[in-house]
Design an enzyme around this catalytic site. Sequence first.
Site, PDB file in Angstrom:
ATOM      1  N   GLU A 186     -11.391 -24.773  -5.320  1.00  0.00           N
ATOM      2  CA  GLU A 186     -11.872 -26.065  -5.803  1.00  0.00           C
ATOM      3  C   GLU A 186     -13.309 -25.904  -6.287  1.00  0.00           C
ATOM      4  O   GLU A 186     -14.172 -25.462  -5.527  1.00  0.00           O
ATOM      5  CB  GLU A 186     -11.809 -27.111  -4.685  1.00  0.00           C
ATOM      6  CG  GLU A 186     -10.403 -27.469  -4.261  1.00  0.00           C
ATOM      7  CD  GLU A 186     -10.366 -28.407  -3.073  1.00  0.00           C
ATOM      8  OE1 GLU A 186      -9.490 -29.286  -3.031  1.00  0.00           O
ATOM      9  OE2 GLU A 186     -11.222 -28.255  -2.168  1.00  0.00           O
ATOM     10  N   ASN A 224      -8.424 -31.297   1.199  1.00  0.00           N
ATOM     11  CA  ASN A 224      -8.723 -31.846   2.518  1.00  0.00           C
ATOM     12  C   ASN A 224      -8.747 -33.368   2.525  1.00  0.00           C
ATOM     13  O   ASN A 224      -8.501 -33.988   3.576  1.00  0.00           O
ATOM     14  CB  ASN A 224     -10.048 -31.288   3.030  1.00  0.00           C
ATOM     15  CG  ASN A 224      -9.915 -29.845   3.462  1.00  0.00           C
ATOM     16  OD1 ASN A 224      -8.809 -29.365   3.709  1.00  0.00           O
ATOM     17  ND2 ASN A 224     -11.020 -29.130   3.537  1.00  0.00           N
TER      18      ASN A 224
END
EC number: 1.1.1.35
Length: 318
Positions: A186, A224
């Site tokens: 990411e 997440n």
Amino acid sequence: MCRTALGVTTLQDLGVCWRKEHDPAEILRVGRAELGGWKPSWEAIVKEVAAATGHTVVLVDQTEDILAKSKKGIEESLRKVAKKKFAENPKAGDEFVEKTLSSITTSTDAASVVHSADLVVEAIVENLKVKNELFKRLDKFAAEHTIFASNTSSLQITSIANATTRQDRFAGLHFFNPVPVMKLVEVIKTPMTSQKTFESLVDFSKALGKHPVSCKDTPGFIVNRLLVPYLMEAIRLYERGDASKEDIDTAMKLGAGYPMGPFELLDYVGLDTTKFIVDGWHEMDAENPLHQPSPCLNKLVAENKFGKKTGEGFYKYK
């Protein structure tokens, strides 16, 4: 073509560097912090970059003893990879290991390493104050053009970047564990991150053979932000007595096709890591029902039952 990867280990800091003018990825390993959770194995990153792209790696740490242990760990990891990669040609596997190890040297001078790097990626403990102190210190030694990035999985990148004088050259670069297997990275762009910095990090990720995705500086980023609420909802389902943890794990593996159930994953990640993330999100947005603390999770962490790394979490491990 000169390809150089740097590995620096000092204090409890950890990171990665890339010297683009040599067309390489430079690995800066600063620290032997207890990672746990979604943090990557940086020996694996050093190994992977050196093995896959022919970089020369320099490990830097406080003492020669720590450096020796680090290099031994890299060698053990490399031999595991070679055993699988060269199953039908053990000799080629040995040559692969030796060639990679020959590209790794060691040093105890962190400042000089940071000064020569173009990219520093931090992956230390998830503590904003500690991260800020690290970057403030490195900011003094790094070259003006050097890009800083954090591998944090839960903290706001902007809050970390504000400790430096290079907000336009600061971004998030979040790897996933195990690094050699997980292709995702990411790349987090703050409002101050320049397009040049963002593109450099995307290029770096691709150079490692990864698949980068872009996300704004939102709590938890993509994975997440979706994963942690799912894990917490599984705990709440168990806390209410709606289902056993074993049946919840089985249901998600057989019904959703997940490789691990939520409680198995929680124990693998580390219950202390999950609690830290949830507590941080709750502090930022106390009214959000997805960020509410869990009495069950809090109790296990208070009892130092963090999961697999301590031998017990939601499950017991021998």
